[in-house]
Enzyme design. Sequence first.
Site, PDB file in Angstrom:
ATOM      1  N   LYS A 201     -47.124   0.865  13.422  1.00 23.84           N
ATOM      2  CA  LYS A 201     -48.650   0.725  13.863  1.00 23.84           C
ATOM      3  C   LYS A 201     -48.305  -0.490  13.074  1.00 23.84           C
ATOM      4  CE  LYS A 201     -51.398   3.560  10.234  1.00 23.84           C
ATOM      5  NZ  LYS A 201     -50.069   4.294  10.302  1.00 23.84           N
TER       6      LYS A 201
ATOM      7  N   ASP B  29     -51.328  -2.137   8.509  1.00 19.49           N
ATOM      8  CA  ASP B  29     -50.806  -1.037   9.730  1.00 19.49           C
ATOM      9  C   ASP B  29     -51.627  -0.773  11.151  1.00 19.49           C
ATOM     10  OD1 ASP B  29     -51.111   0.496   8.039  1.00 19.49           O
ATOM     11  OD2 ASP B  29     -49.151   1.791   8.306  1.00 19.49           O
ATOM     12  N   ARG B  30     -53.440  -0.859  10.435  1.00 19.54           N
ATOM     13  CA  ARG B  30     -54.127  -0.325  10.625  1.00 19.54           C
ATOM     14  C   ARG B  30     -55.334  -0.853  11.502  1.00 19.54           C
ATOM     15  NH1 ARG B  30     -56.765   5.176   7.347  1.00 19.54           N
ATOM     16  NH2 ARG B  30     -54.272   5.891   7.217  1.00 19.54           N
TER      17      ARG B  30
ATOM     18  N   ASP C 232     -51.513  -2.082   3.781  1.00 22.19           N
ATOM     19  CA  ASP C 232     -50.864  -2.594   4.258  1.00 22.19           C
ATOM     20  C   ASP C 232     -50.607  -3.515   5.830  1.00 22.19           C
ATOM     21  OD1 ASP C 232     -50.915   0.132   5.470  1.00 22.19           O
ATOM     22  OD2 ASP C 232     -48.260   0.495   5.330  1.00 22.19           O
TER      23      ASP C 232
ATOM     24  N   SER D  92     -50.855   1.610   0.998  1.00 21.36           N
ATOM     25  CA  SER D  92     -51.519   1.739   2.454  1.00 21.36           C
ATOM     26  C   SER D  92     -53.046   1.539   2.029  1.00 21.36           C
ATOM     27  CB  SER D  92     -51.422   2.596   3.054  1.00 21.36           C
ATOM     28  OG  SER D  92     -51.729   2.725   5.212  1.00 21.36           O
ATOM     29  N   HIS D  93     -54.342   2.201   2.638  1.00 20.32           N
ATOM     30  CA  HIS D  93     -55.535   2.326   2.716  1.00 20.32           C
ATOM     31  C   HIS D  93     -55.429   3.128   1.115  1.00 20.32           C
ATOM     32  CE1 HIS D  93     -54.287   6.434   4.173  1.00 20.32           C
ATOM     33  NE2 HIS D  93     -55.554   6.689   3.700  1.00 20.32           N
TER      34      HIS D  93
ATOM     35  N   ASP E 159     -55.529  -2.622   6.810  1.00 18.13           N
ATOM     36  CA  ASP E 159     -55.655  -2.192   5.482  1.00 18.13           C
ATOM     37  C   ASP E 159     -54.630  -1.701   4.792  1.00 18.13           C
ATOM     38  OD1 ASP E 159     -53.358  -1.053   6.943  1.00 18.13           O
ATOM     39  OD2 ASP E 159     -53.392   0.609   6.507  1.00 18.13           O
TER      40      ASP E 159
HETATM   41  C1  VG1 Z   1     -52.671   9.836   7.466  1.00 15.95           C
HETATM   42  C2  VG1 Z   1     -53.444   9.879   8.636  1.00 15.95           C
HETATM   43  C3  VG1 Z   1     -52.206   9.618  10.061  1.00 15.95           C
HETATM   44  C4  VG1 Z   1     -51.559   8.246   9.267  1.00 15.95           C
HETATM   45  C5  VG1 Z   1     -50.811   8.164   7.767  1.00 15.95           C
HETATM   46  C6  VG1 Z   1     -50.445   6.881   7.339  1.00 15.95           C
HETATM   47  O1  VG1 Z   1     -52.905  10.655   6.575  1.00 15.95           O
HETATM   48  O2  VG1 Z   1     -54.153  11.098   9.072  1.00 15.95           O
HETATM   49  O3  VG1 Z   1     -52.762   9.618  10.820  1.00 15.95           O
HETATM   50  O4  VG1 Z   1     -50.655   8.025   9.771  1.00 15.95           O
HETATM   51  O5  VG1 Z   1     -52.753   8.585   7.137  1.00 15.95           O
HETATM   52  O6  VG1 Z   1     -51.235   5.658   8.007  1.00 15.95           O
HETATM   53  P1  VG1 Z   1     -53.075  11.981   6.495  1.00 15.95           P
HETATM   54  O7  VG1 Z   1     -51.973  12.998   6.215  1.00 15.95           O
HETATM   55  O8  VG1 Z   1     -53.421  11.724   4.859  1.00 15.95           O
HETATM   56  O9  VG1 Z   1     -54.006  12.458   7.397  1.00 15.95           O
HETATM   57  V1  VG1 Z   1     -51.025   4.473   6.321  1.00 15.95           V
HETATM   58  O10 VG1 Z   1     -52.386   3.582   7.143  1.00 15.95           O
HETATM   59  O11 VG1 Z   1     -51.484   5.168   5.514  1.00 15.95           O
HETATM   60  O12 VG1 Z   1     -49.461   4.388   6.593  1.00 15.95           O
HETATM   61 CO    CO Z   2     -51.345   1.329   6.265  1.00 17.71          CO
END
Ligand code: VG1
Ligand code: CO
Length: 544
Positions: A377, A282-283, A280, A113-114, A278
């Site tokens: 998302k 989804d953000r 992948d 992801s990010h 981001d």
């Molecule tokens: C973070 C965010 C959470 C989100 C998750 C995955 O998790 O706070 O809201 O669902 O990333 O998003 P954490 O446990 O690091 O707070 V993504 O776009 O990385 O799949």
């Molecule tokens: Co993501």
Amino acid sequence: MTLQIISTHPIAGQKPGTSGLRKKVTVFQQPHYLENFVQSIFNALDNFQGTTLVLGGDGRYYNVEAIQIILKMAAANGFGRVLVGLNGILSTPAASALIRQSRAFGGIILSASHNPGGIEGDFGIKYNMGNGGPAPEKITDLIYQCSQEISHYRMIKNETFIDLSQLGHHRLGEMHIEVVNSVLDYAELMQQIFDFPKIQALFHSGFRICYDAMHAVTGPYAKFILEKQLGAPEGSVINGMPLPDFGGGHPDPNLTYADELVRIMYGDNAPDFGAASDGDGDRNMILGANFFVTPSDSIAILAANAHLVPGYQHGLAGVARSMPTSAAVDKVAETLGIPCFETPTGWKFFGNLLDAGKVTLCGEESFGTGSNHVREKDGLWAVLFWLNILAVKQQSVSEIVREHWLKYGRNFYTRHDYEAIDTEAAHRVMAHLRQQMPLLSKQCFAGYCVQHCDDFSYRDPVDNSLSENQGLRILFDHQARIIFRLSGTGTEGATLRVYIEAMSNDNAEHTQDTQHVLAPLIKVANELAKITELTGRTEPSVIT
Ligand code: VG1
Ligand code: CO
């Protein structure tokens, strides 16, 4: 085909976090590491022989190699068919849509992801169920358990590399492989939800957008939908070419990491609308000219205006937000007379509510917004939702947000992240807070009096499962809150997240700076948690 049964040993630490298993690329490249986890996924599932699996990732370094390995393992484990994204790429929301459209058994999404990519960066893998959504905790716990007991994995012996660079069909042993272009299917789904002619007319009238794909997965989707279908001028999508290292950037759409977009949107002659997504896809981050919309406000505004969008014109069944997300959307739900659910952090907790038809829209403060059209998302979907609203209302982004605050009040909101701190120090902070919590009740700090403290736990209203220890909450009067939790997605040390919120019904105050308004509560948070004393950090690494 030659089936190989390869002996292996359990590897410690293969515990899925908030969204799958995320580790450094070099960890995943260790012998048996990826194979062990993939076999553990398959071992945790039942009755998938002959069914379809969806497979793709965000295109980061090691994506292609991992896909070749997983294909050979899927064939050896008895899947009938695998749908793979062209070049091995599928955005997370497109993968979710594809699982649903193809009635697949499930999907494997390769993404961190990010998190940064490249050979020095992170890699990740997660399993999604047949509803298109992330596996719930009871499955991820089972996967972890399987990873701790594994003794062998199955893989077919085949030296040929499956060509994923072209659409087409292949066979691997008994298994059928189809390389698909998910952009078209995804675009069609968007067309069913949003008023494309209205958005076309908006662009035709000279409305300007800048969409920053951050060299991540949404580039091809955004170029096709925004520039080709909706007629935004070429060049409206920047950094549109997916790269294995995201061009060296951090594909996290926030004011810190999407700095190129931020410079454009706060510069001279700024476009009317700015957005980023981001790694992948989804953000989403939403900006107007010289204006930033917090994700917590964004979900509230989408909910309040959903009736303007064809896909939601008949109303919303309900809304859901993660616990740390601000209560802005709660007020909209109250006005609309629909339920609002508060879940732990992570999209997997929305799945049951969406499947049961209890909610239509969901959101997280971490730049995540989505609806019942998929079970993830969806960054580009959120951008199109905003564009549809802008096209109908013919107002600027800042006008829409200010009007919203006027009607519902403003929930000032910020998140302070302390990244890559020492893991033990992070646990000391949480332990120290836990210890103090029973003593805080009725105490007042900086004019805010504590009404309730707890460690958030959630009872799923659909399957009754209980998820505990989901974040420490200090709830004050006047709807102010401070929340502390440790991240479940980081790969280096620990990340402490501090979420701070205060409500204002005073219209004159609404245009003030968030950090300024929240400064007294931020100070309270730092003192109560002894952040500097216990971690050595004097300020957060990222403020959103
Ligand atoms: C973070 C965010 C959470 C989100 C998750 C995955 O998790 O706070 O809201 O669902 O990333 O998003 P954490 O446990 O690091 O707070 V993504 O776009 O990385 O799949
Ligand atoms: Co993501």
